[in-house]
Write a protein that holds these residues in place. Sequence first.
Motif, PDB file in Angstrom:
ATOM      1  N   LEU A 417     -20.660 -15.235 -74.731  1.00  0.00           N
ATOM      2  CA  LEU A 417     -19.395 -15.176 -74.008  1.00  0.00           C
ATOM      3  C   LEU A 417     -19.291 -16.311 -72.999  1.00  0.00           C
ATOM      4  O   LEU A 417     -18.234 -16.955 -72.877  1.00  0.00           O
ATOM      5  N   ALA A 418     -20.385 -16.564 -72.274  1.00  0.00           N
ATOM      6  CA  ALA A 418     -20.369 -17.672 -71.311  1.00  0.00           C
ATOM      7  C   ALA A 418     -20.161 -19.000 -72.025  1.00  0.00           C
ATOM      8  O   ALA A 418     -19.449 -19.886 -71.536  1.00  0.00           O
ATOM      9  N   GLY A 419     -20.778 -19.137 -73.205  1.00  0.00           N
ATOM     10  CA  GLY A 419     -20.609 -20.362 -73.985  1.00  0.00           C
ATOM     11  C   GLY A 419     -19.186 -20.548 -74.469  1.00  0.00           C
ATOM     12  O   GLY A 419     -18.686 -21.677 -74.522  1.00  0.00           O
ATOM     13  N   LEU A 420     -18.526 -19.450 -74.834  1.00  0.00           N
ATOM     14  CA  LEU A 420     -17.135 -19.542 -75.267  1.00  0.00           C
ATOM     15  C   LEU A 420     -16.257 -20.097 -74.146  1.00  0.00           C
ATOM     16  O   LEU A 420     -15.439 -20.997 -74.369  1.00  0.00           O
ATOM     17  N   THR A 421     -16.428 -19.555 -72.951  1.00  0.00           N
ATOM     18  CA  THR A 421     -15.625 -20.009 -71.815  1.00  0.00           C
ATOM     19  C   THR A 421     -15.913 -21.467 -71.487  1.00  0.00           C
ATOM     20  O   THR A 421     -14.995 -22.254 -71.231  1.00  0.00           O
ATOM     21  N   GLU A 422     -17.190 -21.830 -71.504  1.00  0.00           N
ATOM     22  CA  GLU A 422     -17.579 -23.201 -71.184  1.00  0.00           C
ATOM     23  C   GLU A 422     -17.052 -24.196 -72.213  1.00  0.00           C
ATOM     24  O   GLU A 422     -16.699 -25.337 -71.866  1.00  0.00           O
ATOM     25  N   ALA A 423     -16.986 -23.772 -73.475  1.00  0.00           N
ATOM     26  CA  ALA A 423     -16.524 -24.664 -74.544  1.00  0.00           C
ATOM     27  C   ALA A 423     -15.008 -24.790 -74.599  1.00  0.00           C
ATOM     28  O   ALA A 423     -14.484 -25.601 -75.364  1.00  0.00           O
ATOM     29  N   GLY A 424     -14.288 -23.979 -73.810  1.00  0.00           N
ATOM     30  CA  GLY A 424     -12.836 -24.094 -73.765  1.00  0.00           C
ATOM     31  C   GLY A 424     -12.086 -23.031 -74.535  1.00  0.00           C
ATOM     32  O   GLY A 424     -10.865 -23.130 -74.701  1.00  0.00           O
ATOM     33  N   TRP A 425     -12.789 -21.990 -75.012  1.00  0.00           N
ATOM     34  CA  TRP A 425     -12.121 -20.907 -75.730  1.00  0.00           C
ATOM     35  C   TRP A 425     -11.526 -19.912 -74.744  1.00  0.00           C
ATOM     36  O   TRP A 425     -12.091 -19.647 -73.683  1.00  0.00           O
ATOM     37  N   VAL A 426     -10.398 -19.335 -75.111  1.00  0.00           N
ATOM     38  CA  VAL A 426      -9.744 -18.319 -74.283  1.00  0.00           C
ATOM     39  C   VAL A 426     -10.282 -16.949 -74.684  1.00  0.00           C
ATOM     40  O   VAL A 426     -10.274 -16.594 -75.860  1.00  0.00           O
ATOM     41  N   THR A 427     -10.768 -16.180 -73.715  1.00  0.00           N
ATOM     42  CA  THR A 427     -11.306 -14.845 -73.997  1.00  0.00           C
ATOM     43  C   THR A 427     -10.476 -13.734 -73.354  1.00  0.00           C
ATOM     44  O   THR A 427     -10.693 -12.561 -73.655  1.00  0.00           O
ATOM     45  N   GLU A 428      -9.542 -14.097 -72.467  1.00  0.00           N
ATOM     46  CA  GLU A 428      -8.707 -13.081 -71.823  1.00  0.00           C
ATOM     47  C   GLU A 428      -7.733 -12.432 -72.808  1.00  0.00           C
ATOM     48  O   GLU A 428      -7.240 -11.343 -72.581  1.00  0.00           O
ATOM     49  N   ARG A 429      -7.466 -13.119 -73.902  1.00  0.00           N
ATOM     50  CA  ARG A 429      -6.644 -12.567 -74.984  1.00  0.00           C
ATOM     51  C   ARG A 429      -7.208 -13.082 -76.299  1.00  0.00           C
ATOM     52  O   ARG A 429      -8.010 -14.026 -76.316  1.00  0.00           O
ATOM     53  N   ASN A 430      -6.821 -12.460 -77.383  1.00  0.00           N
ATOM     54  CA  ASN A 430      -7.362 -12.859 -78.683  1.00  0.00           C
ATOM     55  C   ASN A 430      -6.333 -12.622 -79.776  1.00  0.00           C
ATOM     56  O   ASN A 430      -5.313 -11.954 -79.553  1.00  0.00           O
ATOM     57  N   LEU A 431      -6.622 -13.157 -80.950  1.00  0.00           N
ATOM     58  CA  LEU A 431      -5.774 -12.989 -82.132  1.00  0.00           C
ATOM     59  C   LEU A 431      -6.561 -12.319 -83.252  1.00  0.00           C
ATOM     60  O   LEU A 431      -6.417 -12.667 -84.427  1.00  0.00           O
ATOM     61  N   LEU A 432      -7.406 -11.365 -82.875  1.00  0.00           N
ATOM     62  CA  LEU A 432      -8.244 -10.680 -83.856  1.00  0.00           C
ATOM     63  C   LEU A 432      -7.492  -9.570 -84.583  1.00  0.00           C
ATOM     64  O   LEU A 432      -8.007  -9.002 -85.545  1.00  0.00           O
ATOM     65  N   GLY A 433      -6.311  -9.249 -84.131  1.00  0.00           N
ATOM     66  CA  GLY A 433      -5.449  -8.321 -84.845  1.00  0.00           C
ATOM     67  C   GLY A 433      -5.930  -6.889 -84.936  1.00  0.00           C
ATOM     68  O   GLY A 433      -5.862  -6.290 -86.015  1.00  0.00           O
ATOM     69  N   PRO A 434      -6.396  -6.282 -83.841  1.00  0.00           N
ATOM     70  CA  PRO A 434      -6.805  -4.877 -83.927  1.00  0.00           C
ATOM     71  C   PRO A 434      -5.609  -3.953 -84.123  1.00  0.00           C
ATOM     72  O   PRO A 434      -4.510  -4.247 -83.660  1.00  0.00           O
ATOM     73  N   GLU A 435      -5.856  -2.838 -84.814  1.00  0.00           N
ATOM     74  CA  GLU A 435      -4.820  -1.817 -84.931  1.00  0.00           C
ATOM     75  C   GLU A 435      -4.633  -1.140 -83.567  1.00  0.00           C
ATOM     76  O   GLU A 435      -5.423  -1.346 -82.634  1.00  0.00           O
ATOM     77  N   GLU A 436      -3.616  -0.317 -83.456  1.00  0.00           N
ATOM     78  CA  GLU A 436      -3.258   0.257 -82.161  1.00  0.00           C
ATOM     79  C   GLU A 436      -4.026   1.536 -81.812  1.00  0.00           C
ATOM     80  O   GLU A 436      -3.879   2.052 -80.702  1.00  0.00           O
ATOM     81  N   TRP A 437      -4.823   2.072 -82.744  1.00  0.00           N
ATOM     82  CA  TRP A 437      -5.543   3.315 -82.453  1.00  0.00           C
ATOM     83  C   TRP A 437      -6.584   3.094 -81.367  1.00  0.00           C
ATOM     84  O   TRP A 437      -7.357   2.141 -81.410  1.00  0.00           O
ATOM     85  N   ARG A 438      -6.626   3.985 -80.374  1.00  0.00           N
ATOM     86  CA  ARG A 438      -7.630   3.952 -79.313  1.00  0.00           C
ATOM     87  C   ARG A 438      -8.172   5.366 -79.119  1.00  0.00           C
ATOM     88  O   ARG A 438      -7.420   6.348 -79.177  1.00  0.00           O
ATOM     89  N   VAL A 439      -9.464   5.461 -78.885  1.00  0.00           N
ATOM     90  CA  VAL A 439     -10.141   6.755 -78.761  1.00  0.00           C
ATOM     91  C   VAL A 439     -10.715   6.884 -77.358  1.00  0.00           C
ATOM     92  O   VAL A 439     -11.254   5.925 -76.811  1.00  0.00           O
ATOM     93  N   ASP A 440     -10.603   8.085 -76.778  1.00  0.00           N
ATOM     94  CA  ASP A 440     -11.223   8.362 -75.482  1.00  0.00           C
ATOM     95  C   ASP A 440     -12.308   9.406 -75.714  1.00  0.00           C
ATOM     96  O   ASP A 440     -12.057  10.615 -75.665  1.00  0.00           O
ATOM     97  N   TRP A 441     -13.533   8.927 -75.990  1.00  0.00           N
ATOM     98  CA  TRP A 441     -14.622   9.879 -76.274  1.00  0.00           C
ATOM     99  C   TRP A 441     -15.302  10.373 -75.000  1.00  0.00           C
ATOM    100  O   TRP A 441     -16.166  11.236 -75.063  1.00  0.00           O
ATOM    101  N   THR A 442     -14.889   9.859 -73.818  1.00  0.00           N
ATOM    102  CA  THR A 442     -15.477  10.355 -72.564  1.00  0.00           C
ATOM    103  C   THR A 442     -14.950  11.766 -72.236  1.00  0.00           C
ATOM    104  O   THR A 442     -15.502  12.445 -71.381  1.00  0.00           O
ATOM    105  N   ILE A 443     -13.876  12.189 -72.906  1.00  0.00           N
ATOM    106  CA  ILE A 443     -13.315  13.502 -72.626  1.00  0.00           C
ATOM    107  C   ILE A 443     -14.288  14.616 -72.972  1.00  0.00           C
ATOM    108  O   ILE A 443     -14.223  15.731 -72.438  1.00  0.00           O
TER     109      ILE A 443
END
Length: 449
Positions: A417-443
């Motif tokens: 991750l540190a290397g990505l930032t140093e090399a100029g890649w943006v990590t605050e957002r991405n284009l990996l295309g995740p689906e919208e499902w989110r799970v809360d297993w802490t419940i």
Amino acid sequence: MTVLQGQVVCTESYGSRKTHHYKSLPDGRLSCVLDTPEGGGYRSIRDFFTAVFLPQGYPESVSPDYLAYQIWDTVQAFASSITGTLATQAVLKGVGVGDETSTVTAATVTWILKDGTGMLGRIVFAWSKGSKLDCDAKQWRLFADVLNDVAILMEILAPAFPAFFTLIVCISGFFKCIVGVAGGATRAALTMHQARRDNMADVSAKDGSQETLVNLAGLLFSLLLIPLVADNLCLTYSLYGFFTILHLYANYRAVRAVCMETLNRARLSLVFQHFLEAIEIPGPDIINPQEPLLPGFRHQLKITLGAPLHSVTSNVAEFQKALEGNSTNYLIFFNQAAGTVFVLLHRQARSVDVIKACSHALLLEVLLSRDVALDVIVKKKSLLAVQKQLREGSKNNGCSVISETHRVLDMIFPKFLAGLTEAGWVTERNLLGPEEWRVDWTIAGKKTF
């Protein structure tokens, strides 16, 4: 403060293109001197066209790849304008323009069917692929232009098959509306990439001005061209072939000129594999030219980010076992026999968590398909044992594989991750295309009353 006569009081600049020097005059007024090199007239004309056709603040207000992309985009737009004219002439001839035996009703019905089919194509394509266009904007942009050339070829050939003319132009209209959706959406994605000062509207508007100018040039060229090709099919096909080749080549060069700093799956895969092999992170300028531009980029595993829980398991014990020892904001379910990796994302998962989850899935893919020096990187013989089991297809314990790769990824990901930032890649957002499902297993650990 005393200011001497003729002394420069201050300077001002307009981006990097203009510089003014203000000097004091004997009568106390300020004299503005424009720092202009030789050839002031040419510079004035250039400034005029820059103001009309380029975003305000160019070149600082846009990405470094802007000019190269726009040059090739202009070439492809001109070529497309010419082939579009040839297609329009063929369609008008096919519906009966100039034919005394044809009727207005028949021509109108054909045109309505053509437009109606295209509208359906627009809706269906936007529904099925709309959410994926951002992730692989380059691929879909090239796909749209290839499909546009196919549609134009169909329209040019349609008059040669009068019995199937309506069917052919309807299919062509269907393709062209898909082109409209894919081309418009990817153009918006590329505009977002190019705009560097929250100036998307300005970049988009100037892009429209450039396209209008090119289409005007194409229109004037077409006026000279139409009388030559009116009754000459051989010349029509020859010109179509030449301008189509130019169109496709210019499009290829245009998308190759784009250098995106956000990570999609193809770029993350290339970066991650390079990191595992060389323990360094290549920058966007190195990875972007290697990104595949044709759809169907081959993967050893089918990775689904943001999968729903019910698509993975319906067994409480299996779900609880996946939670044991997990300290990340994602859960991995790996099925080697089916060649699938399902990633469940926690409700609190951020962009970095999505990148880590996708990297985890890519690590499993690497273990299956590539010979990389993992022992040099992580110094863990247990991981090499997992790699051997996976490649031999032995009946290994899926949970142990996930557990071991979790430990490895926890060790190497901070450096990655540190290397990505140093090399100029943006990590605050991405284009990996995740689906919208989110799970809360802490419940499961909360008390209920």
